[in-house]
Each structure stands twice: as C-alpha cells, then as structure tokens.
Design an enzyme around this catalytic site. Structure first.
Site, PDB file in Angstrom:
ATOM      1  N   LYS A   1      59.959  10.117  80.920  1.00 37.94           N
ATOM      2  CA  LYS A   1      60.091   8.662  81.341  1.00 37.94           C
ATOM      3  C   LYS A   1      61.559   8.199  81.823  1.00 37.94           C
ATOM      4  CE  LYS A   1      60.437   4.669  80.079  1.00 37.94           C
ATOM      5  NZ  LYS A   1      61.539   3.566  79.655  1.00 37.94           N
TER       6      LYS A   1
ATOM      7  N   ASP B   1      54.997   4.400  80.152  1.00 38.69           N
ATOM      8  CA  ASP B   1      56.422   3.857  78.371  1.00 38.69           C
ATOM      9  C   ASP B   1      54.641   3.571  77.772  1.00 38.69           C
ATOM     10  OD1 ASP B   1      55.801   2.285  80.348  1.00 38.69           O
ATOM     11  OD2 ASP B   1      57.635   1.286  80.262  1.00 38.69           O
TER      12      ASP B   1
ATOM     13  N   TRP C   1      55.644  -3.180  85.777  1.00 41.74           N
ATOM     14  CA  TRP C   1      56.464  -3.399  84.550  1.00 41.74           C
ATOM     15  C   TRP C   1      57.025  -4.998  85.030  1.00 41.74           C
ATOM     16  CZ3 TRP C   1      61.270  -4.556  83.289  1.00 41.74           C
ATOM     17  CH2 TRP C   1      61.759  -4.049  81.850  1.00 41.74           C
TER      18      TRP C   1
ATOM     19  N   PHE D   1      56.966   6.540  85.091  1.00 38.54           N
ATOM     20  CA  PHE D   1      57.905   5.890  83.995  1.00 38.54           C
ATOM     21  C   PHE D   1      57.383   5.912  82.846  1.00 38.54           C
ATOM     22  CE2 PHE D   1      60.529   4.310  87.771  1.00 38.54           C
ATOM     23  CZ  PHE D   1      60.705   5.521  88.298  1.00 38.54           C
TER      24      PHE D   1
ATOM     25  N   ASN E   1      67.117   4.302  76.817  1.00 36.94           N
ATOM     26  CA  ASN E   1      66.404   3.252  77.708  1.00 36.94           C
ATOM     27  C   ASN E   1      65.364   3.440  76.825  1.00 36.94           C
ATOM     28  OD1 ASN E   1      64.415   1.497  78.443  1.00 36.94           O
ATOM     29  ND2 ASN E   1      64.566   3.344  80.337  1.00 36.94           N
TER      30      ASN E   1
ATOM     31  N   ASP F   1      55.062   1.546  90.027  1.00 35.73           N
ATOM     32  CA  ASP F   1      55.007   1.329  88.772  1.00 35.73           C
ATOM     33  C   ASP F   1      56.407  -0.483  88.174  1.00 35.73           C
ATOM     34  OD1 ASP F   1      57.996   1.772  86.477  1.00 35.73           O
ATOM     35  OD2 ASP F   1      55.960   3.136  85.917  1.00 35.73           O
TER      36      ASP F   1
END
Length: 299
Positions: free
Chosen positions: A183, A211, A278, A209, A65, A274
């Site tokens: 993450k 990113d 996201w 997480f 990922n 998140d």
C-alpha cells in the site's frame, strides 16, 4: 510477473476463496457507472518550496503513512483525522534531512506530532524514518529527490524499490500463500507523480492502496458484504488482528472489487477510484460507522 500483477493475481485468488467477505458481483456495473473518479492534489509543501524539500516531505509522510489501528488513541486537533494530524504536524515542522533521520528517536517524533513520547506508534514512526534516512544516505547521496526519481519514469519500479525496505514490506499470508499489497510503496510513487516531481508513464499499472477506509466505503455502498460475526466485531470496535484471514480478505476483496469496477467503467484507473473512495470516506455517513482497525505498519 511484475509487482502489481502479483498483487492483482493474489487478491483475485483470495477473493475467490474468501469465507468472511464477499464481493457483490451484481453491484459492480451500476456502481462503476455511478462514479466520476478524479485525481486530487497530493500532500505537498507550500508553493515555491524546493523540489528536494518537497520530495523529502512526500517520502517521509508516506514512510509513516500507517497506524490507523492506533489513531483512536492519538491526540487530534478538532476536525482532523489521524492521518491529517500526522500530515499537518510534518508540514509544520518541515522534513528532516537524511542525516537527521538516522539519529531520530521516539521523543523527537512525539514532540513533532504533539503526542505522548511513550506512545507505541511514535517508536514505530521513528524506526521507519531512521530506516528511510539510512537508505537515502547510503544509496542516494542524501537526496530524497534522487530516490523519488530512481524509478526512471516507472511507478511500479519505484514501488518495488521502496518495497524492499523492511518497514515497507506489506505481504500477508493466506491459505499458506503470500498476498502482497504494498500500500505505502504504491501511494508514495503515485503521490510523487501527482506532485510533478517524478512523473511516471505507468500510473495505471498501480492497484488501490489497500487500507481500512476504501473497504469500509465499499461495504457501506453495498459492494462488499461481511459475514455477520465479523461485521459485529468491527462495529464493537474490536481490533482485527493483522495478517488474520479476516483482515487479509477485507483488503484483498476491496482491491479485487476495484479491479472489477475499473474494468466495468472502461475509462478510469484503480488509483483514481481509490482517491475518490478514500475522500468519500471522510463524509459523515461513513464516519458514523466504525471501520475495521488493525495495529500494523502496513496502513
């Protein structure tokens, strides 16, 4: 201090010192009131799949990922993002066994993903998956479900265990001090909880997480501000160097901003925020504008 406490403290420190990214403090409370966080289903195999296969799929997907800095160069089916392309390919194939992973090479990964075997990301995926396979074979008797449950009810403990693997280490430098993010280790633990495979008692202890999509959403929603030069670089789709001060500030300020949002909201968690942000990032408004890209195994 536990892993996630270290992450929070380090990111708060970066946010206080940041020179190219700023949290708009006045936006935090109204933004928190506007959110209705939720927990979507985690990526999973079809209903009825054995728990061992589901755990293997989840852990293998989060092992790879990463790669958002390369995603514009991947072959993607219409309508699928880079992550969704990887997710769909692994689901079609099904997870590898630990023994198969130990022998995995870039051409096989590329064939699974429908990509060029010479693509740099395929070699990195193969390396990360081989590392996972070796760990599961040596430490968990070849069982991915055993690894999934090795946190013994703690998401933080599982994230700490995964974070000890070299390809999962996600720590950046800033002003001479380490800034941990982890993450993938955190999202792996959260996904296993959402799947019901390894329920945890401390999901609320996890951070976001970190990113490149959640910071992008926060920027377009006027919670984060970038200095003009950095924003121009991103909009020109220049790569931002991993571990550079600008890249660390983007990730750390997004993480700390969500901590402030969670505190202002009063009844949600960083993981729930998140998930919301996201998924919001898949909307047309957010996809029209370039986000920052860095070539890294962190995200």
């Amino acid at each position: 201090m536990g892993l996630t406490e270290e992450i929070r403290a380090a990111c708060a420190r970066v946010a206080e010192r940041a020179r190219q990214v700023r949290i708009v403090e006045s936006a935090i409370e109204p933004y928190a009131r506007s959110l209705s966080p939720w927990s979507p289903p985690a990526p999973d195999l079809k209903p009825g799949a054995p728990d061992e296969a589901r755990a293997a799929y989840s852990l293998q997907l989060n092992t790879i990922n990463f790669g958002s800095g390369w995603f514009p160069t991947l072959r993607k089916p219409p309508g699928l993002s880079g992550f969704r392309t990887v997710e769909a390919a692994l689901r079609r194939r099904g997870p590898w066994t630990a023994e198969e992973l130990e022998e995995l090479d870039a051409p096989e990964v590329a064939s699974t993903m429908g990509q060029d075997p010479g693509h740099e990301l395929m070699a990195l995926f193969a390396r990360a998956l081989r590392e996972l396979g070796a760990h599961v074979a040596a430490e968990h008797g070849g069982s991915f479900l055993a690894l999934a449950r090795s946190g013994e009810g703690s998401a933080v403990a599982l994230a700490e265990r995964l974070g000890r693997l070299p390809m999962w280490r996600d720590v950046s430098p800033y002003d001479g001090e380490p800034v941990p993010f982890f993450k993938r280790a955190q999202i792996a633990a959260a996904d296993l909880d959402l799947q019901g495979l390894a329920p945890v008692r401390d999901l609320a202890a996890l951070t976001i997480f970190a990113d490149n999509l959640v910071p992008h959403v926060l920027r377009l929603d006027s919670v984060l501000e970038l200095d003009a030069e950095l924003q121009a670089r991103i909009e020109r789709e220049e790569l931002i160097e991993h571990d550079s001060p600008a890249e660390v500030e983007i990730r750390a300020c997004a993480l700390h901003a969500v901590e402030l949002i969670v505190a202002a909201h009063g009844s949600t968690t960083a993981t729930a925020v998140d998930y919301l942000l996201w998924n919001r990032g898949a909307g047309a408004r957010y996809k029209r504008v370039p986000r920052h890209r860095a070539r890294t195994t962190a995200y």
